[in-house]
Design a protein around this motif. Structure first.
Motif, PDB file in Angstrom:
ATOM      1  N   ALA A   1      17.095 -41.782 -10.313  1.00  0.00           N
ATOM      2  CA  ALA A   1      16.529 -40.921  -9.281  1.00  0.00           C
ATOM      3  C   ALA A   1      17.353 -39.652  -9.127  1.00  0.00           C
ATOM      4  O   ALA A   1      18.589 -39.688  -9.158  1.00  0.00           O
ATOM      5  CB  ALA A   1      16.475 -41.674  -7.951  1.00  0.00           C
ATOM      6  N   ALA A   2      16.678 -38.517  -8.957  1.00  0.00           N
ATOM      7  CA  ALA A   2      17.351 -37.217  -8.887  1.00  0.00           C
ATOM      8  C   ALA A   2      18.376 -37.145  -7.760  1.00  0.00           C
ATOM      9  O   ALA A   2      19.390 -36.451  -7.871  1.00  0.00           O
ATOM     10  CB  ALA A   2      16.309 -36.114  -8.710  1.00  0.00           C
ATOM     11  N   SER A   3      18.138 -37.875  -6.694  1.00  0.00           N
ATOM     12  CA  SER A   3      19.047 -37.852  -5.547  1.00  0.00           C
ATOM     13  C   SER A   3      20.401 -38.485  -5.859  1.00  0.00           C
ATOM     14  O   SER A   3      21.337 -38.370  -5.062  1.00  0.00           O
ATOM     15  CB  SER A   3      18.406 -38.582  -4.362  1.00  0.00           C
ATOM     16  OG  SER A   3      17.979 -39.872  -4.743  1.00  0.00           O
TER      17      SER A   3
ATOM     18  N   LYS B   1      20.744 -37.626   3.566  1.00  0.00           N
ATOM     19  CA  LYS B   1      21.988 -37.104   4.129  1.00  0.00           C
ATOM     20  C   LYS B   1      23.006 -36.811   3.033  1.00  0.00           C
ATOM     21  O   LYS B   1      23.735 -35.818   3.091  1.00  0.00           O
ATOM     22  CB  LYS B   1      22.572 -38.101   5.129  1.00  0.00           C
ATOM     23  CG  LYS B   1      23.799 -37.590   5.866  1.00  0.00           C
ATOM     24  CD  LYS B   1      24.270 -38.596   6.914  1.00  0.00           C
ATOM     25  CE  LYS B   1      25.470 -38.068   7.690  1.00  0.00           C
ATOM     26  NZ  LYS B   1      25.908 -39.046   8.731  1.00  0.00           N
ATOM     27  N   THR B   2      23.048 -37.664   2.009  1.00  0.00           N
ATOM     28  CA  THR B   2      24.015 -37.470   0.929  1.00  0.00           C
ATOM     29  C   THR B   2      23.798 -36.156   0.181  1.00  0.00           C
ATOM     30  O   THR B   2      24.744 -35.496  -0.227  1.00  0.00           O
ATOM     31  CB  THR B   2      23.947 -38.643  -0.068  1.00  0.00           C
ATOM     32  OG1 THR B   2      22.579 -38.837  -0.464  1.00  0.00           O
ATOM     33  CG2 THR B   2      24.468 -39.915   0.549  1.00  0.00           C
ATOM     34  N   ASP B   3      22.537 -35.766  -0.004  1.00  0.00           N
ATOM     35  CA  ASP B   3      22.241 -34.496  -0.676  1.00  0.00           C
ATOM     36  C   ASP B   3      22.684 -33.324   0.191  1.00  0.00           C
ATOM     37  O   ASP B   3      23.275 -32.357  -0.295  1.00  0.00           O
ATOM     38  CB  ASP B   3      20.748 -34.381  -0.982  1.00  0.00           C
ATOM     39  CG  ASP B   3      20.328 -35.268  -2.140  1.00  0.00           C
ATOM     40  OD1 ASP B   3      21.012 -35.242  -3.170  1.00  0.00           O
ATOM     41  OD2 ASP B   3      19.344 -35.992  -2.006  1.00  0.00           O
ATOM     42  N   ALA B   4      22.385 -33.407   1.480  1.00  0.00           N
ATOM     43  CA  ALA B   4      22.742 -32.322   2.395  1.00  0.00           C
ATOM     44  C   ALA B   4      24.252 -32.122   2.462  1.00  0.00           C
ATOM     45  O   ALA B   4      24.740 -30.982   2.542  1.00  0.00           O
ATOM     46  CB  ALA B   4      22.189 -32.623   3.790  1.00  0.00           C
ATOM     47  N   LEU B   5      24.999 -33.206   2.417  1.00  0.00           N
ATOM     48  CA  LEU B   5      26.461 -33.120   2.506  1.00  0.00           C
ATOM     49  C   LEU B   5      27.086 -32.439   1.285  1.00  0.00           C
ATOM     50  O   LEU B   5      28.199 -31.922   1.362  1.00  0.00           O
ATOM     51  CB  LEU B   5      27.062 -34.520   2.661  1.00  0.00           C
ATOM     52  CG  LEU B   5      26.790 -35.231   3.991  1.00  0.00           C
ATOM     53  CD1 LEU B   5      27.306 -36.667   3.935  1.00  0.00           C
ATOM     54  CD2 LEU B   5      27.437 -34.482   5.150  1.00  0.00           C
ATOM     55  N   GLN B   6      26.355 -32.410   0.182  1.00  0.00           N
ATOM     56  CA  GLN B   6      26.898 -31.842  -1.052  1.00  0.00           C
ATOM     57  C   GLN B   6      26.588 -30.359  -1.215  1.00  0.00           C
ATOM     58  O   GLN B   6      27.038 -29.736  -2.174  1.00  0.00           O
ATOM     59  CB  GLN B   6      26.357 -32.620  -2.252  1.00  0.00           C
ATOM     60  CG  GLN B   6      26.877 -34.046  -2.323  1.00  0.00           C
ATOM     61  CD  GLN B   6      26.129 -34.894  -3.335  1.00  0.00           C
ATOM     62  OE1 GLN B   6      25.269 -34.399  -4.052  1.00  0.00           O
ATOM     63  NE2 GLN B   6      26.444 -36.171  -3.378  1.00  0.00           N
ATOM     64  N   SER B   7      25.827 -29.799  -0.307  1.00  0.00           N
ATOM     65  CA  SER B   7      25.440 -28.389  -0.430  1.00  0.00           C
ATOM     66  C   SER B   7      26.090 -27.534   0.654  1.00  0.00           C
ATOM     67  O   SER B   7      26.060 -27.878   1.831  1.00  0.00           O
ATOM     68  CB  SER B   7      23.915 -28.256  -0.329  1.00  0.00           C
ATOM     69  OG  SER B   7      23.527 -26.899  -0.329  1.00  0.00           O
ATOM     70  N   ARG B   8      26.635 -26.414   0.251  1.00  0.00           N
ATOM     71  CA  ARG B   8      27.215 -25.451   1.204  1.00  0.00           C
ATOM     72  C   ARG B   8      26.178 -24.439   1.679  1.00  0.00           C
ATOM     73  O   ARG B   8      26.460 -23.612   2.538  1.00  0.00           O
ATOM     74  CB  ARG B   8      28.382 -24.708   0.551  1.00  0.00           C
ATOM     75  CG  ARG B   8      29.568 -25.603   0.184  1.00  0.00           C
ATOM     76  CD  ARG B   8      30.691 -24.783  -0.429  1.00  0.00           C
ATOM     77  NE  ARG B   8      31.849 -25.621  -0.785  1.00  0.00           N
ATOM     78  CZ  ARG B   8      32.960 -25.155  -1.341  1.00  0.00           C
ATOM     79  NH1 ARG B   8      33.052 -23.850  -1.619  1.00  0.00           N
ATOM     80  NH2 ARG B   8      33.949 -25.964  -1.627  1.00  0.00           N
TER      81      ARG B   8
ATOM     82  N   ARG C   1      15.909 -33.114  -4.656  1.00  0.00           N
ATOM     83  CA  ARG C   1      16.806 -31.996  -4.953  1.00  0.00           C
ATOM     84  C   ARG C   1      16.043 -30.672  -4.923  1.00  0.00           C
ATOM     85  O   ARG C   1      16.565 -29.643  -4.487  1.00  0.00           O
ATOM     86  CB  ARG C   1      17.487 -32.194  -6.313  1.00  0.00           C
ATOM     87  CG  ARG C   1      18.591 -33.258  -6.294  1.00  0.00           C
ATOM     88  CD  ARG C   1      19.702 -32.865  -5.341  1.00  0.00           C
ATOM     89  NE  ARG C   1      20.765 -33.833  -5.259  1.00  0.00           N
ATOM     90  CZ  ARG C   1      21.870 -33.827  -5.994  1.00  0.00           C
ATOM     91  NH1 ARG C   1      22.047 -32.888  -6.903  1.00  0.00           N
ATOM     92  NH2 ARG C   1      22.796 -34.742  -5.823  1.00  0.00           N
ATOM     93  N   SER C   2      14.820 -30.687  -5.393  1.00  0.00           N
ATOM     94  CA  SER C   2      13.993 -29.476  -5.366  1.00  0.00           C
ATOM     95  C   SER C   2      13.626 -29.106  -3.935  1.00  0.00           C
ATOM     96  O   SER C   2      13.560 -27.918  -3.588  1.00  0.00           O
ATOM     97  CB  SER C   2      12.720 -29.689  -6.195  1.00  0.00           C
ATOM     98  OG  SER C   2      13.034 -29.925  -7.547  1.00  0.00           O
ATOM     99  N   ALA C   3      13.388 -30.121  -3.111  1.00  0.00           N
ATOM    100  CA  ALA C   3      13.098 -29.860  -1.693  1.00  0.00           C
ATOM    101  C   ALA C   3      14.285 -29.175  -1.033  1.00  0.00           C
ATOM    102  O   ALA C   3      14.122 -28.231  -0.239  1.00  0.00           O
ATOM    103  CB  ALA C   3      12.768 -31.169  -0.979  1.00  0.00           C
TER     104      ALA C   3
END
Length: 253
Positions: free
Chosen positions: A33-35, A191-198, A173-175
């Motif tokens: 999965a992309a996430s 939440k894990t995806d959001a935490l990895q982006s500045r 990830r595209s979202a």
């Protein structure tokens, strides 16, 4: 002399063939999965360093990957962002049932571009009135994160108000990317995806009772059910792997 030379050449040829065969046996294709891009990439590095194995990763939405496997893709291990798609493939007799395991959990959050004027909002109270633009989520038809997001939207009573404001993406990830670029005002992602982006900030965490429990599941495919695939599948839920899942913000039961 000619006989000796011929013997040496044949020996070298046999050795080379044996080595090539061994290399092919040690290659592993994992559909994921992309996430899970960051965490699984790190887990693969650790695994490869300890085993004579080269792992190739194919990242996409879980639904897309499941369809590819259904149509003959030669993956050895499938890591899905929900239980639905591993069960779907099990129903088609493409998986090894006893290898199914939940490896991690997650939660859903509302995000906005990092430069947004909105710093906080309540998902349960007047969420749709807080912003006027579009909301990016994974396509609920084949993206588990989108399915969880839409469950939350429906259970909170916002389906009608947001019906024409949803921007479905090919994966979670595209979202998040369209939110990072400022093309939409809000998004719902793991939440894990959001935490990895500045480039985004978390506006609020969605109450877990509004969507089904999130689980990431790993399973071995029948067509590639060998020792290396079994070992990697077991490694994903090992104590060593658990520390990596936790480091990336995932929940471990």
């Amino acid at each position: 002399m000619k006989r000796v030379t011929l013997f040496v050449l044949l020996s070298l040829l046999c050795f080379a063939c044996a080595q090539n065969k061994k290399e092919k046996q040690d290659e592993l294709l994992v559909f994921c999965a992309a996430s899970l891009t960051n965490v699984v990439s790190e887990l693969v590095e650790i695994y490869e360093a300890k085993h004579n194995c080269s792992i190739q990763l194919n990242f996409a939405s879980s639904g897309t990957l499941a369809r590819q496997i259904e149509h003959g893709a030669q993956a050895a291990v499938f890591i899905s962002a929900n239980e639905k798609w591993v069960d779907y493939l099990t129903g088609l007799h493409l998986m090894v049932p006893e290898t199914k395991k939940k490896v991690a959990g997650n939660s859903m959050v509302v995000i906005a571009p990092a430069n947004s004027d909105i710093d906080f909002l309540s998902f349960e109270h007047s969420f749709t009135e807080t912003f006027k633009g579009r909301l990016a989520i994974g396509d609920p038809k084949h993206v588990p994160a989108g399915d969880y997001a839409w469950q939350a939207i429906e259970n909170a009573g916002y389906a009608k108000a947001l019906d024409n404001r949803i921007l479905p993406a090919k994966d979670v990830r595209s979202a998040m990317m369209v939110v990072e670029l400022g093309e939409v005002e809000m998004g719902i992602v793991y939440k894990t995806d959001a935490l990895q982006s500045r480039k985004v900030k978390i506006i609020t965490e969605i109450p877990s009772e509004l969507y089904s429990p999130i689980g990431f599941y790993a399973m071995v495919l029948k067509q590639k059910n060998d020792e290396q695939g079994q070992l990697f599948n077991k490694f994903l839920s090992s104590n060593e792997a658990k520390t990596i899942w936790i480091k990336h913000g995932f929940k471990i039961e």
